[in-house]
Design a protein around this motif. Structure first.
Motif, PDB file in Angstrom:
ATOM      1  N   LYS A  61       0.844  -1.208   0.000  1.00 30.17           N
ATOM      2  CA  LYS A  61       0.000   0.000   0.000  1.00 30.17           C
ATOM      3  C   LYS A  61       0.874   1.251   0.000  1.00 30.17           C
ATOM      4  O   LYS A  61       0.604   2.215  -0.719  1.00 30.17           O
ATOM      5  N   LEU A  62       1.917   1.232   0.825  1.00 33.97           N
ATOM      6  CA  LEU A  62       2.821   2.370   0.933  1.00 33.97           C
ATOM      7  C   LEU A  62       3.500   2.679  -0.404  1.00 33.97           C
ATOM      8  O   LEU A  62       3.761   3.836  -0.724  1.00 33.97           O
ATOM      9  N   PRO A  66       2.643   8.664  -4.564  1.00 32.52           N
ATOM     10  CA  PRO A  66       3.023   9.092  -5.919  1.00 32.52           C
ATOM     11  C   PRO A  66       4.424   9.678  -6.055  1.00 32.52           C
ATOM     12  O   PRO A  66       4.984   9.653  -7.151  1.00 32.52           O
ATOM     13  N   GLN A  67       5.022  10.167  -4.994  1.00 34.62           N
ATOM     14  CA  GLN A  67       6.364  10.744  -5.094  1.00 34.62           C
ATOM     15  C   GLN A  67       7.455   9.687  -5.281  1.00 34.62           C
ATOM     16  O   GLN A  67       8.565  10.012  -5.682  1.00 34.62           O
ATOM     17  N   ILE A  68       7.155   8.435  -5.005  1.00 34.45           N
ATOM     18  CA  ILE A  68       8.156   7.373  -5.124  1.00 34.45           C
ATOM     19  C   ILE A  68       8.418   7.097  -6.605  1.00 34.45           C
ATOM     20  O   ILE A  68       7.498   6.819  -7.363  1.00 34.45           O
ATOM     21  N   GLN A  69       9.692   7.151  -6.987  1.00 35.37           N
ATOM     22  CA  GLN A  69      10.087   6.871  -8.365  1.00 35.37           C
ATOM     23  C   GLN A  69      10.286   5.367  -8.599  1.00 35.37           C
ATOM     24  O   GLN A  69       9.990   4.851  -9.653  1.00 35.37           O
ATOM     25  N   GLU A 102      10.958  13.465  -1.119  1.00 32.57           N
ATOM     26  CA  GLU A 102      10.978  12.566   0.040  1.00 32.57           C
ATOM     27  C   GLU A 102      10.250  13.202   1.222  1.00 32.57           C
ATOM     28  O   GLU A 102       9.550  12.526   1.960  1.00 32.57           O
ATOM     29  N   GLU A 103      10.391  14.516   1.399  1.00 32.74           N
ATOM     30  CA  GLU A 103       9.670  15.208   2.470  1.00 32.74           C
ATOM     31  C   GLU A 103       8.162  15.130   2.239  1.00 32.74           C
ATOM     32  O   GLU A 103       7.396  14.969   3.191  1.00 32.74           O
ATOM     33  N   LEU A 104       7.742  15.242   0.991  1.00 31.77           N
ATOM     34  CA  LEU A 104       6.317  15.110   0.668  1.00 31.77           C
ATOM     35  C   LEU A 104       5.831  13.700   0.996  1.00 31.77           C
ATOM     36  O   LEU A 104       4.730  13.515   1.509  1.00 31.77           O
ATOM     37  N   TYR A 105       6.652  12.708   0.702  1.00 31.83           N
ATOM     38  CA  TYR A 105       6.336  11.312   1.029  1.00 31.83           C
ATOM     39  C   TYR A 105       6.144  11.138   2.537  1.00 31.83           C
ATOM     40  O   TYR A 105       5.206  10.482   2.985  1.00 31.83           O
ATOM     41  N   GLN A 106       7.030  11.730   3.323  1.00 32.39           N
ATOM     42  CA  GLN A 106       6.975  11.571   4.781  1.00 32.39           C
ATOM     43  C   GLN A 106       5.669  12.103   5.372  1.00 32.39           C
ATOM     44  O   GLN A 106       5.229  11.622   6.410  1.00 32.39           O
ATOM     45  N   THR A 107       5.049  13.080   4.710  1.00 36.18           N
ATOM     46  CA  THR A 107       3.816  13.672   5.230  1.00 36.18           C
ATOM     47  C   THR A 107       2.581  13.256   4.420  1.00 36.18           C
ATOM     48  O   THR A 107       1.496  13.775   4.673  1.00 36.18           O
ATOM     49  N   HIS A 108       2.759  12.342   3.494  1.00 31.26           N
ATOM     50  CA  HIS A 108       1.632  11.901   2.661  1.00 31.26           C
ATOM     51  C   HIS A 108       0.653  11.081   3.510  1.00 31.26           C
ATOM     52  O   HIS A 108       1.067  10.307   4.379  1.00 31.26           O
ATOM     53  N   PRO A 109      -0.651  11.214   3.276  1.00 30.21           N
ATOM     54  CA  PRO A 109      -1.645  10.449   4.046  1.00 30.21           C
ATOM     55  C   PRO A 109      -1.447   8.929   3.989  1.00 30.21           C
ATOM     56  O   PRO A 109      -1.698   8.247   4.983  1.00 30.21           O
ATOM     57  N   ILE A 110      -0.984   8.399   2.874  1.00 30.66           N
ATOM     58  CA  ILE A 110      -0.732   6.949   2.783  1.00 30.66           C
ATOM     59  C   ILE A 110       0.379   6.557   3.759  1.00 30.66           C
ATOM     60  O   ILE A 110       0.297   5.526   4.433  1.00 30.66           O
ATOM     61  N   HIS A 111       1.420   7.387   3.873  1.00 32.46           N
ATOM     62  CA  HIS A 111       2.524   7.111   4.784  1.00 32.46           C
ATOM     63  C   HIS A 111       2.047   7.205   6.235  1.00 32.46           C
ATOM     64  O   HIS A 111       2.382   6.349   7.065  1.00 32.46           O
ATOM     65  N   ASP A 112       1.243   8.227   6.525  1.00 28.67           N
ATOM     66  CA  ASP A 112       0.700   8.366   7.882  1.00 28.67           C
ATOM     67  C   ASP A 112      -0.171   7.164   8.246  1.00 28.67           C
ATOM     68  O   ASP A 112      -0.089   6.630   9.356  1.00 28.67           O
ATOM     69  N   GLU A 113      -0.998   6.729   7.308  1.00 27.69           N
ATOM     70  CA  GLU A 113      -1.875   5.572   7.529  1.00 27.69           C
ATOM     71  C   GLU A 113      -1.058   4.296   7.734  1.00 27.69           C
ATOM     72  O   GLU A 113      -1.378   3.472   8.588  1.00 27.69           O
ATOM     73  N   PHE A 114       0.026   4.153   6.967  1.00 23.79           N
ATOM     74  CA  PHE A 114       0.902   2.987   7.118  1.00 23.79           C
ATOM     75  C   PHE A 114       1.444   2.907   8.541  1.00 23.79           C
ATOM     76  O   PHE A 114       1.369   1.867   9.193  1.00 23.79           O
ATOM     77  N   TYR A 118       0.263  -0.202  10.915  1.00 26.78           N
ATOM     78  CA  TYR A 118       1.200  -1.333  10.902  1.00 26.78           C
ATOM     79  C   TYR A 118       2.343  -1.231  11.910  1.00 26.78           C
ATOM     80  O   TYR A 118       3.043  -2.206  12.131  1.00 26.78           O
ATOM     81  N   ALA A 119       2.536  -0.095  12.555  1.00 22.62           N
ATOM     82  CA  ALA A 119       3.666   0.076  13.477  1.00 22.62           C
ATOM     83  C   ALA A 119       3.636  -0.913  14.640  1.00 22.62           C
ATOM     84  O   ALA A 119       4.686  -1.268  15.180  1.00 22.62           O
TER      85      ALA A 119
END
Length: 137
Positions: A61-62, A66-69, A102-114, A118-119
């Motif tokens: 899911k993570l 979209p920022q991940i290349q 990468e900073e955008l990824y760190q604050t993306h809702p998908i990352h927050d949800e992950f 799952y933590a």
């Protein structure tokens, strides 16, 4: 405005805003460097196949941020040299155009949800972030 055009406009506007307030804006060379984010996940119960499957589900899911290349979800290889670390459950390596992405990824809702969902599965993570030129000559 077409929905996809509006989305692209908003993404670009967000990136422009981040650049304008980021201390990185004064360091254009850092914005042009490839950013690699490598995380090693250590499950609380490394022998629990259900926990392993659940974490893999979350990593897949993570990978949709979209920022991940490019992303690679890996398991320890069967190599056996003394310098190789093999005690983790999953390796998560992703590439970004630059540190801002990468900073955008760190604050993306998908990352927050992950992290939220799952933590509880892992006892620790080890993170290696690196930057470098986009092409090596």
């Amino acid at each position: 405005m077409e929905d996809s055009s509006r989305r692209k406009f908003l993404q670009n506007a967000g990136l422009a805003s981040l650049v304008s307030i980021s201390p990185l804006a004064a360091e254009p060379e850092r914005v042009s460097e490839l950013f690699i984010h490598h995380v090693l996940f250590y499950l609380k119960d490394p022998n629990n196949a259900q926990d392993e499957a659940k974490l893999l589900e979350g990593l897949k899911k993570l990978a949709k941020v979209p920022q991940i290349q490019y992303v690679n979800i890996g398991k320890p290889a069967s190599t056996s040299r003394s310098v190789i670390v093999r005690d983790y459950t999953f390796s998560w390596m992703c590439f970004f155009k630059n540190i801002i992405e990468e900073e955008l990824y760190q604050t993306h809702p998908i990352h927050d949800e992950f992290r939220k969902d799952y933590a509880h599965l892992w006892e620790k993570v080890v993170i290696y972030d690196s930057v470098g030129p986009k092409k090596v000559s």
